[in-house]
Design an enzyme around this catalytic site. Structure first.
Site, PDB file in Angstrom:
ATOM      1  CD  GLU A   1       8.594  -4.171  -6.229  1.00 45.07           C
ATOM      2  OE1 GLU A   1       7.389  -4.346  -6.376  1.00 45.07           O
ATOM      3  OE2 GLU A   1       9.049  -3.297  -5.491  1.00 45.07           O
TER       4      GLU A   1
ATOM      5  N   GLY B   1       1.641  -2.566  -6.224  1.00 44.65           N
ATOM      6  CA  GLY B   1       1.507  -1.246  -5.625  1.00 44.65           C
ATOM      7  C   GLY B   1       0.129  -0.660  -5.901  1.00 44.65           C
ATOM      8  N   GLY B   2       0.052   0.189  -6.902  1.00 45.72           N
ATOM      9  CA  GLY B   2      -1.170   0.936  -7.210  1.00 45.72           C
ATOM     10  C   GLY B   2      -2.428   0.075  -7.272  1.00 45.72           C
TER      11      GLY B   2
ATOM     12  CB  SER C   1       3.262  -0.968 -14.019  1.00 43.23           C
ATOM     13  OG  SER C   1       3.742   0.320 -13.669  1.00 43.23           O
TER      14      SER C   1
ATOM     15  CD1 TRP D   1      -2.192  -2.035   0.388  1.00 39.06           C
ATOM     16  CD2 TRP D   1      -3.144  -0.952   2.103  1.00 39.06           C
ATOM     17  NE1 TRP D   1      -3.351  -2.705   0.700  1.00 39.06           N
ATOM     18  CE2 TRP D   1      -3.961  -2.056   1.749  1.00 39.06           C
ATOM     19  CE3 TRP D   1      -3.544  -0.129   3.157  1.00 39.06           C
ATOM     20  CZ2 TRP D   1      -5.153  -2.344   2.418  1.00 39.06           C
ATOM     21  CZ3 TRP D   1      -4.729  -0.415   3.822  1.00 39.06           C
ATOM     22  CH2 TRP D   1      -5.522  -1.511   3.442  1.00 39.06           C
ATOM     23  CE  LYS D   2       4.786   1.247  -4.061  1.00 37.27           C
ATOM     24  NZ  LYS D   2       5.373   1.660  -5.315  1.00 37.27           N
TER      25      LYS D   2
ATOM     26  N   GLY E   1       5.246   2.249 -10.708  1.00 36.77           N
ATOM     27  CA  GLY E   1       4.395   3.435 -10.712  1.00 36.77           C
ATOM     28  C   GLY E   1       4.434   4.219 -12.008  1.00 36.77           C
TER      29      GLY E   1
HETATM   30  P1  13P Z   1       3.234  -0.226  -8.772  1.00 35.78           P
HETATM   31  O1  13P Z   1       2.453  -1.546  -8.870  1.00 35.78           O
HETATM   32  O2  13P Z   1       2.378   0.917  -8.345  1.00 35.78           O
HETATM   33  O3  13P Z   1       4.038   0.016  -9.994  1.00 35.78           O
HETATM   34  O4  13P Z   1       4.277  -0.428  -7.568  1.00 35.78           O
HETATM   35  C1  13P Z   1       5.030  -1.587  -7.537  1.00 35.78           C
HETATM   36  C2  13P Z   1       5.730  -1.622  -6.241  1.00 35.78           C
HETATM   37  O5  13P Z   1       6.599  -0.805  -5.972  1.00 35.78           O
HETATM   38  C3  13P Z   1       5.335  -2.668  -5.287  1.00 35.78           C
HETATM   39  O6  13P Z   1       6.226  -2.735  -4.231  1.00 35.78           O
END
Ligand code: 13P
Length: 254
Positions: free
Chosen positions: A170, A237-238, A216, A10-11, A176
């Protein structure tokens, strides 16, 4: 058989009420719609972990994770969270070495080796992140760079300790940005990294290591990424911030 896993990172997102709503939705959807063996981990902001526990199904395949932990057990480290603290509230996973932490908080391979030790000593499964920048991908020895991240932060572990580690590849250029690695690019890197692990820990241990893809990954592309033989799930992430999208990603990993 290595385990398949989808982890949401979730950051630094969601207020408390939003976090409760999202976890409740994900739990309901994943419970009703996903029948396979994929494990699901929700890495929420640490401040919510204790409270969110009550929304998880008992004995289920959904657990909570933290996004970082400090290498020291306790002490004068204002603002930090330690591995014993996470263990004491029943957390099972911790992301370590995310590229955002390496970039904004200057985490180094050597420091991350200590954080991995702290996590393992407290019964936490590290989701250890590695990956190269765009500049490295275009102009450098990106494979060597990523292998070095693994060597310097993980290769001091015993085989028994290493067996508890999950790896997340990653590529920074895909995080992102909406620029996903192609499924072939992901597969190529995962295969290379697995070979690197085999060189240290042997073929069987490497075959048993869960290697996630992150960057992504979303409801549209997850199935193709997860179908690659060396991709065992994702660090999302997103797309983990929307219950329906995240559930679709989890389903794609069955
Ligand atoms: P996104 O899926 O938003 O690109 O982020 C990936 C991420 O950093 C998961 O730790």
């Amino acid at each position: 058989m290595r385990k398949r896993l989808v982890a949401g990172n979730w950051k630094m997102n969601k207020t408390y009420d939003e976090a409760v709503a999202l976890v409740s939705e994900v739990v309901n959807m994943v419970k009703d719609e996903v029948t396979g063996q994929t494990e699901v981990v929700l890495c929420t902001p640490s401040i919510y972990l204790t409270a969110l526990k009550q929304y998880l199904p008992v004995g289920g395949r959904i657990s909570l994770g933290a996004q970082n932990c400090h290498e020291k057990a306790s002490g004068a480290y204002t603002g930090e969270v330690s591995a014993p603290m996470l263990q004491s509230i029943g957390v099972r996973y911790v992301i370590l070495g995310h590229s955002e932490r390496r970039q904004y908080f200057n985490e180094t391979n050597a420091q991350l080796a200590e954080r991995v030790d702290a996590a393992l000593a407290n019964g936490l499964t590290p989701i250890f992140c590695c990956g190269e920048s765009l500049d490295m991908r275009e102009n450098g020895d990106y494979l060597g760079f990523v292998k070095e991240q693994l060597t310097e932060s993980l290769f001091h572990l015993s085989a028994e300790q290493f067996a508890s580690v999950v790896i997340a590849y990653e590529p920074i250029w895909a995080i992102g940005t909406g620029l996903t690695a192609s499924s072939q690019q992901a597969q190529d890197m995962h295969r290379e990294l697995r070979q690197h692990l085999a060189g240290k820990y042997g073929d069987e241990a490497a075959q048993n290591t869960t290697i996630l893809y992150g960057g992504s990954a979303n409801a549209q592309n997850a199935a193709e990424l997860f179908a690659q033989p060396d991709v065992d799930g994702g660090l999302i992430g997103g797309a983990s911030l929307k219950s329906r999208d995240f559930t679709t990603v989890v389903k794609a990993n069955n």
